[in-house]
Design a protein around this motif. Structure first.
Motif, PDB file in Angstrom:
ATOM      1  N   ASN A 113     -32.304  -6.541 -15.494  1.00 49.15           N
ATOM      2  CA  ASN A 113     -31.458  -5.433 -15.049  1.00 49.15           C
ATOM      3  C   ASN A 113     -31.497  -4.270 -16.036  1.00 49.15           C
ATOM      4  O   ASN A 113     -31.616  -3.111 -15.645  1.00 49.15           O
ATOM      5  N   GLU A 163     -26.587  -6.617  -9.979  1.00 48.44           N
ATOM      6  CA  GLU A 163     -26.906  -5.248 -10.376  1.00 48.44           C
ATOM      7  C   GLU A 163     -28.410  -5.025 -10.358  1.00 48.44           C
ATOM      8  O   GLU A 163     -28.887  -3.954  -9.959  1.00 48.44           O
ATOM      9  N   MET A 164     -29.164  -6.021 -10.773  1.00 48.84           N
ATOM     10  CA  MET A 164     -30.619  -5.929 -10.731  1.00 48.84           C
ATOM     11  C   MET A 164     -31.090  -5.697  -9.297  1.00 48.84           C
ATOM     12  O   MET A 164     -31.930  -4.811  -9.032  1.00 48.84           O
TER      13      MET A 164
END
Length: 402
Positions: free
Chosen positions: A301, A333-334
């Motif tokens: 990420n 989030e990645m």
């Protein structure tokens, strides 16, 4: 007539005996001697020396010398001892008796099975080994522990391997990507020499005049001259965890090749839990490799956040993530970052490995999540990489291996 028949029978018998003897010899070399091999075949001369070299590495647990028992034709016993001279002699032996491809396999096995990594920190040892991609990966993992007396020799070994890879990969990569860049840079009012006649004719078939047996080309489709300006931007984002060693080597070489193409703007980023931009070293892949630090954790990420911040032309950008996807950062989030980049027009490619090592271990859950976003994750050989990049540049389906 009888004499001739007898002679032929003798010759056939001798030939059969020779064939049987050769089979026994080969089996004896494979099985390693001792009571269990069942061949009863004794080795002498060169064969005995070959068996000693094999026995030192692949024999069973024993006296730690290995060579002594094997040379006598007895049971093999693994071990090269702890001394650099013994290992150096063994390296010389295997280079004498086996082809380079076999030597490279035996060296890799010796490093893994007998724990010889520390001995590679000695210049004399490095001069004796057969350089290959796997040896480079081992040297890079030892980079921080490498004494100054060894570093220059190590760079020479790495440079030799990198030179061989560049020679093998650069020509085809430039040709394949050059064609893709030309096709992706079509213009609507091309000069005559830039017209893509095949696509122009297809686009104007509705204007076919049968009485004149011709097509009126109301709309011309042409190639842009890709060498005049940067047409595409490529970001190579490379996981430098220990399991990715071979991929780091190949990616660094490809990064240097891509950077040499004036129509591409290439950025190379390596990461573990930190992110390092090595773009300014792309003119020398050896510097890139020694700028990496194999091992440590993984924060995909954070790496993608950095790459995302460097994108200025999303529709003309290809991001290549090379990672086994074992994420130590924020998974959701990645995935959101990948989705955002794709929504902006970025071509996103995920390679689980860039090497010839076969199917890698990888995080299947993350791979499936990326595939659901339209970014399939797959392992890629160096030979396939130019086609993968060409497809990404032309925004065509990627040639995912079956």
């Amino acid at each position: 007539m009888t004499d001739a028949t007898d002679t032929a029978e003798v010759a056939d018998t001798a030939s059969a005996e020779d064939g049987a003897g050769e089979r026994l010899r080969r089996w004896r070399l494979v099985l390693g001697g001792g009571e269990a091999d069942g061949t009863g075949h004794a080795l002498t001369g060169r064969d005995a020396a070959m068996d000693a070299a094999l026995g030192a590495l692949y024999g069973g647990a024993g006296n730690g010398g290995g060579r002594k028992g094997a040379a006598r034709g007895g049971e093999r016993s693994a071990g090269l001892g702890a001394s650099a001279p013994a290992v150096a002699r063994w390296l010389g032996d295997i280079r004498t008796y086996f082809p380079a491809s076999v030597v490279q396999v035996m060296q890799r096995d010796a490093i893994e099975r007998l724990g010889l990594s520390a001995l590679l920190l000695e210049p004399e040892m490095l001069e004796a080994v057969e350089p290959d991609v796997h040896l480079v990966g081992t040297l890079l993992s030892l980079n921080k522990a490498m004494p100054d007396t060894t570093r220059e020799t190590a760079r020479m070994v790495v440079r030799k391997v990198v030179g061989q890879l560049e020679k093998k990969l650069s020509g085809r990569t430039r040709a394949t990507l050059g064609g893709a860049l030309d096709r992706s840079a079509r213009i609507s009012r091309p000069r005559h020499r830039d017209i893509d006649w095949d696509r122009t004719i297809r686009a104007n078939l509705k204007n076919y005049l049968p009485e004149h047996r011709t097509v009126v080309p109301e709309r011309l489709i042409g190639y842009g001259r890709s060498e005049r300006s940067v047409k595409k931007e490529v970001i190579l984002c490379i996981d430098q965890s220990g399991s990715m060693a071979a991929s780091v080597v190949y990616a660094s070489v490809f990064g240097a090749v891509l950077a040499s193409m004036r129509s591409l703007a290439t950025r190379l980023v390596v990461f573990d839990t930190a992110v390092v931009d090595l773009t300014d070293q792309l003119d020398d892949p050896v510097d890139v490799l020694f700028g990496t630090q194999l091992g440590g954790g993984t924060d995909i990420n954070r790496a993608l956040a950095y790459c995302q911040s460097k994108i200025t032309r999303p529709a003309d950008t290809v991001v290549v993530l090379i990672s086994d996807l074992y994420e130590g950062g924020i998974r959701n989030e990645m995935l959101r970052r990948v989705a955002a980049m794709k929504a902006a027009g970025v071509q996103f490619v995920t390679l689980l490995a860039l090497s010839d090592e076969g199917a890698p271990a990888y995080d299947r859950e993350h791979a499936a999540a990326l595939a659901a976003l339209g970014a399939p994750a797959f392992a890629c050989t160096p030979d396939l990489f130019p086609e993968v990049m060409a497809a990404a540049i032309e925004k065509k389906p990627l040639p995912v291996p079956s």
